[in-house]
Design a protein around this motif. Sequence first.
Motif, mmCIF file in Angstrom:
data_model
loop_
_atom_site.group_PDB
_atom_site.id
_atom_site.type_symbol
_atom_site.label_atom_id
_atom_site.label_comp_id
_atom_site.label_asym_id
_atom_site.label_seq_id
_atom_site.Cartn_x
_atom_site.Cartn_y
_atom_site.Cartn_z
ATOM 1 N N VAL A 1 39.047 45.773 39.449
ATOM 2 C CA VAL A 1 40.014 44.696 39.686
ATOM 3 C C VAL A 1 39.265 43.372 39.722
ATOM 4 N N GLY A 2 39.724 42.426 38.945
ATOM 5 C CA GLY A 2 39.100 41.106 38.925
ATOM 6 C C GLY A 2 40.080 40.018 39.309
ATOM 7 N N LEU A 3 39.573 38.973 39.957
ATOM 8 C CA LEU A 3 40.356 37.774 40.260
ATOM 9 C C LEU A 3 39.766 36.612 39.465
ATOM 10 N N GLY A 4 40.617 35.968 38.669
ATOM 11 C CA GLY A 4 40.163 34.850 37.845
ATOM 12 C C GLY A 4 39.711 33.656 38.667
ATOM 13 N N ASP A 5 39.108 32.687 37.979
ATOM 14 C CA ASP A 5 38.578 31.493 38.653
ATOM 15 C C ASP A 5 39.642 30.448 38.944
ATOM 16 N N GLY A 6 40.869 30.711 38.566
ATOM 17 C CA GLY A 6 41.918 29.721 38.776
ATOM 18 C C GLY A 6 41.931 28.689 37.671
ATOM 19 N N GLN A 7 42.763 27.683 37.818
ATOM 20 C CA GLN A 7 42.964 26.697 36.752
ATOM 21 C C GLN A 7 42.062 25.467 36.860
ATOM 22 N N ALA B 1 46.499 13.299 51.360
ATOM 23 C CA ALA B 1 47.583 14.221 51.719
ATOM 24 C C ALA B 1 48.380 14.596 50.475
ATOM 25 N N GLY B 2 48.892 15.795 50.472
ATOM 26 C CA GLY B 2 49.683 16.283 49.338
ATOM 27 C C GLY B 2 49.815 17.791 49.395
ATOM 28 N N THR B 3 50.568 18.321 48.461
ATOM 29 C CA THR B 3 50.706 19.773 48.330
ATOM 30 C C THR B 3 49.777 20.239 47.217
ATOM 31 N N TYR B 4 48.785 21.050 47.591
ATOM 32 C CA TYR B 4 47.754 21.495 46.650
ATOM 33 C C TYR B 4 48.029 22.949 46.239
ATOM 34 N N THR B 5 47.949 23.205 44.926
ATOM 35 C CA THR B 5 48.248 24.551 44.408
ATOM 36 C C THR B 5 47.240 24.970 43.341
ATOM 37 N N ASP B 6 47.161 26.246 43.133
ATOM 38 C CA ASP B 6 46.352 26.835 42.065
ATOM 39 C C ASP B 6 46.993 28.153 41.664
ATOM 40 N N ASN B 7 46.618 28.643 40.498
ATOM 41 C CA ASN B 7 47.138 29.920 40.003
ATOM 42 C C ASN B 7 45.967 30.803 39.606
ATOM 43 N N VAL B 8 45.840 31.951 40.233
ATOM 44 C CA VAL B 8 44.752 32.879 39.981
ATOM 45 C C VAL B 8 45.305 34.149 39.329
ATOM 46 N N VAL B 9 44.652 34.564 38.238
ATOM 47 C CA VAL B 9 45.077 35.760 37.519
ATOM 48 C C VAL B 9 44.330 36.972 38.057
ATOM 49 N N LEU B 10 45.071 38.019 38.404
ATOM 50 C CA LEU B 10 44.501 39.298 38.777
ATOM 51 C C LEU B 10 44.570 40.211 37.552
ATOM 52 N N ASP B 11 43.451 40.818 37.180
ATOM 53 C CA ASP B 11 43.473 41.732 36.043
ATOM 54 C C ASP B 11 42.856 43.068 36.425
ATOM 55 N N VAL B 12 43.371 44.124 35.820
ATOM 56 C CA VAL B 12 42.863 45.474 36.045
ATOM 57 C C VAL B 12 42.263 45.981 34.750
ATOM 58 N N GLY B 13 41.020 46.436 34.818
ATOM 59 C CA GLY B 13 40.339 46.969 33.634
ATOM 60 C C GLY B 13 40.100 48.460 33.781
ATOM 61 N N PHE B 14 40.408 49.241 32.719
ATOM 62 C CA PHE B 14 40.208 50.682 32.751
ATOM 63 C C PHE B 14 38.994 51.075 31.903
#
Length: 336
Positions: A243-249, A323-336
């Motif tokens: 299972v891997g977690l990406g570095d985000g955007q 101040a502000g609303t901070y967001t990111d998107n991280v991809v979870l991938d599964v490798g077989f």
Amino acid sequence: MDRLRGHRSKRWWLLAVLLALWLLMGPNRAWALCSVVSTSPAGFGTLSSILVRTTSQPASTTNAGLACTGSLVSLLASNDHFYATITSSQSGLLGPTGDVIGYTIYANNSTSYPITRGVQFDFARNSIVDALGLLGSPTVAKSIPLYLGSITGSNVAAGVYSETLSIAWSWNYCAGIGALGACLGRDIGSGVASLTVNLTVANDCVITAPNINFGSAPVVSAFATVSGQTINLACTKGSAYTVGLGDGQQALGVGGRRRMVSGGNYLAYDIFKSAGTTRWGSVGAARRASSDAEVNPGNGLGTGSQVFNYNARIYTDQATPPAGTYTDNVVLDVGF
């Protein structure tokens, strides 16, 4: 003279009988003929283990081993039959680890007429032969198809699943119809055909990964560590995976600090394995193996979940951004 007339009358009577027979058996007759032929395999294709377990999948063959030609309009009587008896040494599709996927065989493209293994099924009934036009093609042989539907609930490993069915055909029907509708002869025969059925199961996972919420704070040092977070994976039975977690955007380079963004401002953070300080990433040793799960470590269970713990923290060695609303998107991938 009277005797001569008598002979002439007999001759005309004989000619009339011959003419009637010629009309009955001559150009107005219609014949049909059936034979056992090689089958066409039935394939379910490649399906994920989750689809196999949860959703019935269709397959079919255009040729189950019986083909007929002729020009009859099918008006099958109660004493006509087209029997098929299907048997096998297996109870379904057998896979490389011994798992079995069950399926039902149908006589038409619905679930109206299921066929029980080892029991004669008569295709002459329920207008199945008539609907196929099996006996009505004078130039092209038409064959009987079969339809299949997988049975849900099978928790199976990935691989190729197959079964060879033995189909014993037996037929007996009026194969020649004269001008007056009389049956001129019957086509009677039998034979056995082999039909291969196959399905390929692919690895897959059901992933449950809740969002991370750091809450709010006036300065970076006031953000608390988000701990006790989990990712749940229900992956194909017997599958070894990572299972891997990406570095985000907005990461600072490959494997660098992850960053959330608000407008043109950034807030650096990261995600760490278990309760420790080792960054959980997407490349090489930064990934996590299925054997590293906190709950049910090892290969996939199919129906049960494996749980991976993690924690997430805001880096405190950075300046506090606006101040502000901070967001990111991280991809979870599964490798077989």
